[in-house]
Design a protein around this motif. Sequence first.
Motif, short mmCIF file in Angstrom:
data_model
loop_
_atom_site.label_atom_id
_atom_site.label_comp_id
_atom_site.label_asym_id
_atom_site.label_seq_id
_atom_site.Cartn_x
_atom_site.Cartn_y
_atom_site.Cartn_z
N ALA A 118 0.83 -1.21 0.00
CA ALA A 118 0.00 0.00 0.00
C ALA A 118 0.87 1.25 0.00
O ALA A 118 0.57 2.22 -0.69
CB ALA A 118 -0.92 -0.01 1.22
N VAL A 119 1.93 1.24 0.78
CA VAL A 119 2.78 2.43 0.86
C VAL A 119 3.64 2.56 -0.39
O VAL A 119 3.81 3.64 -0.94
CB VAL A 119 3.68 2.37 2.13
CG1 VAL A 119 4.72 3.47 2.09
CG2 VAL A 119 2.82 2.50 3.37
N MET B 198 1.36 4.60 6.95
CA MET B 198 0.51 4.12 5.86
C MET B 198 -0.66 5.07 5.64
O MET B 198 -0.97 5.45 4.50
CB MET B 198 -0.01 2.72 6.16
CG MET B 198 -0.90 2.19 5.07
SD MET B 198 -1.50 0.54 5.42
CE MET B 198 -2.78 0.90 6.58
N VAL B 199 -1.30 5.49 6.73
CA VAL B 199 -2.46 6.37 6.60
C VAL B 199 -2.05 7.69 5.94
O VAL B 199 -2.71 8.18 5.02
CB VAL B 199 -3.09 6.62 7.99
CG1 VAL B 199 -4.12 7.74 7.92
CG2 VAL B 199 -3.74 5.35 8.50
N LEU B 200 -0.93 8.25 6.40
CA LEU B 200 -0.46 9.52 5.84
C LEU B 200 -0.17 9.37 4.35
O LEU B 200 -0.59 10.21 3.54
CB LEU B 200 0.80 10.00 6.58
CG LEU B 200 0.53 10.52 7.99
CD1 LEU B 200 1.84 10.91 8.67
CD2 LEU B 200 -0.42 11.71 7.95
N VAL B 201 0.53 8.31 4.00
CA VAL B 201 0.86 8.12 2.59
C VAL B 201 -0.41 7.98 1.76
O VAL B 201 -0.55 8.57 0.69
CB VAL B 201 1.77 6.87 2.42
CG1 VAL B 201 1.84 6.47 0.95
CG2 VAL B 201 3.16 7.16 2.95
N LEU B 202 -1.36 7.23 2.28
CA LEU B 202 -2.57 6.99 1.51
C LEU B 202 -3.42 8.25 1.37
O LEU B 202 -4.15 8.42 0.40
CB LEU B 202 -3.39 5.86 2.13
CG LEU B 202 -2.73 4.49 1.98
CD1 LEU B 202 -3.62 3.40 2.54
CD2 LEU B 202 -2.39 4.19 0.53
N ILE B 203 -3.31 9.16 2.36
CA ILE B 203 -4.06 10.41 2.26
C ILE B 203 -3.47 11.27 1.13
O ILE B 203 -4.19 11.80 0.28
CB ILE B 203 -4.03 11.19 3.59
CG1 ILE B 203 -4.91 10.49 4.62
CG2 ILE B 203 -4.50 12.62 3.39
CD1 ILE B 203 -4.82 11.07 6.01
N PHE B 204 -2.13 11.37 1.13
CA PHE B 204 -1.51 12.28 0.17
C PHE B 204 -1.18 11.63 -1.17
O PHE B 204 -1.15 12.28 -2.20
CB PHE B 204 -0.26 12.91 0.80
CG PHE B 204 -0.59 13.78 1.96
CD1 PHE B 204 -1.25 14.99 1.78
CD2 PHE B 204 -0.32 13.37 3.26
CE1 PHE B 204 -1.58 15.79 2.85
CE2 PHE B 204 -0.66 14.17 4.33
CZ PHE B 204 -1.29 15.38 4.14
N ARG B 205 -0.91 10.34 -1.15
CA ARG B 205 -0.61 9.65 -2.40
C ARG B 205 -1.34 8.31 -2.42
O ARG B 205 -0.75 7.27 -2.13
CB ARG B 205 0.90 9.44 -2.57
CG ARG B 205 1.64 10.69 -3.03
CD ARG B 205 3.06 10.36 -3.45
NE ARG B 205 3.11 9.50 -4.62
CZ ARG B 205 3.09 9.94 -5.87
NH1 ARG B 205 3.00 11.22 -6.10
NH2 ARG B 205 3.17 9.10 -6.87
#
Lengths: 293, 397
Positions: free
Chosen positions: A228-229, A275-282
Amino acid sequence: MLTILFDGLAYGMLLFVLAVGLSITLGLMNFINLAHGAFAMAGGYIAVVMMQRFGLSLFWGLPAAFVICAIVGAVLERTLYVRLYDKSHLEQVMFTIGLVFMSMAAVDYFMGASPQIVDVPKILDGNLELGFVSINKYRLFVIVFCALLTVVLQLGLSKTRFGSRLRAAVDDARVARGLGIDVTKIFALTFAFGSGLAGLGGALGAAIFSLDPQFPLKFMIYFLVVIAVGGTSTITGPFFASILLGVADVAGKYYTPEIGGHKIEIGGFVIYTIMVLVLIFRPQGLFGRAPGK
Amino acid sequence: MFDRLTRRQTIAAFTLAATALTPLAARAEDTVKIGVILPMTGPSASTGREIEAAIKLFQAQKGDKAGGKKVEVIIKDDTGVADITKRLAQELVVNDHVAAIAGFGLTPLALAAAPIATQAKVPEIVMAAGTAIITEASPYIVRTSFTLPQNTMPIAQWALKNGVKKVVTLVSDYGPGIDAEKTFVETIKAGGGQVLDSLRAPLKNPEFAPFLQKAKDLKPDALFLFVPSGFGAALMKQVVERGFAADNIKVIATGDVTDDEQLNNMGDSVLGMITSHNYSADHDSPENKAYVAAFEKANPNMRPNFMSVGGYDGMALFYGALDKTKGDTDGTKLVDAMKGMAWTSPRGPISIDPATRDVVQNVYIRKVERKNGQLYNVEFETVPNVKDPFKAAKAGK
């Protein structure tokens, strides 16, 4: 500090070898193979059996784990997986999670539920004292080995004929077929290779983590976070994601910041936060292709 | 179509067969049933297998008669999941009319069954789980295993006596681990020692490296460890890899870490490690020699560990209570009969504290040594008749 970085790097490298096969099947073949961890577990147990029953060293266990897992992967691909390529993702998930439970029960039955211990070869046992930092030899071996593997994979995918055929088959299987590329064979080979890598990772990791029948479930989350990341369909994405997560995980467990006099245990959730941060921005992952290609 | 029909028919047939068989078995007047709920599969399966083997051994040795009745053991697998434990406990009480429920491999599992024991007034014999509060969850709970504070206090006292001033603790982050940490930290502080840090690793954490590195960097005199039965080998592997011995850091633990079942696989690197626990397969007594010999004969390639002894004594407790009530299976009478019972177990003299229904037993300080080519926890100091310190402290207030 350096030791933390080093441990994180070793952990991340291992995660990468374990997860890269999944990234290939998911990204290139668009197939969700949750049973990937089962191949890793199989690799670990193959190494264990080779070492405990036949008294061979881990250096034999590693290639054996790769080859046997690749063969098992190829057989399963030809007999089972091939029927699910054009099915919905839900069906693929159901099928592969079923495989996970079957593999866990089988290992439990044949090898027992207690964790297995893998002894590292004498030459890799112990620590290298470099004055300012003490480095575990086996972890160093893991880092070097995985780094070489990554280079080979990247070159293999971008420079060889097989690599370009594979990329062609993934981009448009119909056209590739029309150009005379045997897409079925390429997928089978790729799948087998990915399974073999998982087995290799399992065998490498067995000497660091303990190996028990719960392995596929314990690590499934880590695999999926890496994918995911990092995004799928490249080698570099999961590679950097693994390193990032490995280092963050280890550092998060080492450092416990204090807020208002209370120790905050961040170790457990630091990788999920990333993971959450990455998924929010990318949402497509750090290195993933933008959607709608 | 074909598939669905046959499957449904099979299930129906099985259900019919099951319902037809149950009342038959339940009607036998002279049979007393005990329902044993254990994790036979899943991560804690080794606990289940040890206890099952011990229960079978007990019945093979002592026969199946107690208080003039035939004792029938029903073993169920809860896979280590609390919801399943609760359901199985309910089924055993309601459908099988068991006189007692027993087993319980982990703290949450023992707690899940507690309300059922209370409501049905059925004794719950805890054979494995070790968090102190368990016996307070129901007046029908009696424990034959151990409590973590009970096993931890002696090693902390031993450390203080042996010149340990600064310590770091590393435990699994769940009930028993926190019990162990609390007891160790309080005992060390009370003895004038210093606790540099208390680390908690997630229960399902395969990578201990960062915690161990941190412990090492703090340079304590001793590192105290607790992980549950089954996780010890993995932890010790990483402990050895970190090289604490080179920095003169003593590594001490409760006996859960050097679990008899796994000890042999840990290799020579754990030689000399000091732990405290209520049972070692090496315990020097005629009862234990006979127990270990019979256990290993009945289960080749298996060594009895502290879990097995908890199961064995759980059966001894149930048989003893039935003898006292002369076969009366009333739950309250059974629990009353169990209170204050004392006997010689393979682990040494044990008794049930009438006030807390918890086990009172000797705790031993042991050192890992090689004997006859195998690794054993060799006992060298005995702390007699240890009560659970948590409850003792409460009673003292």
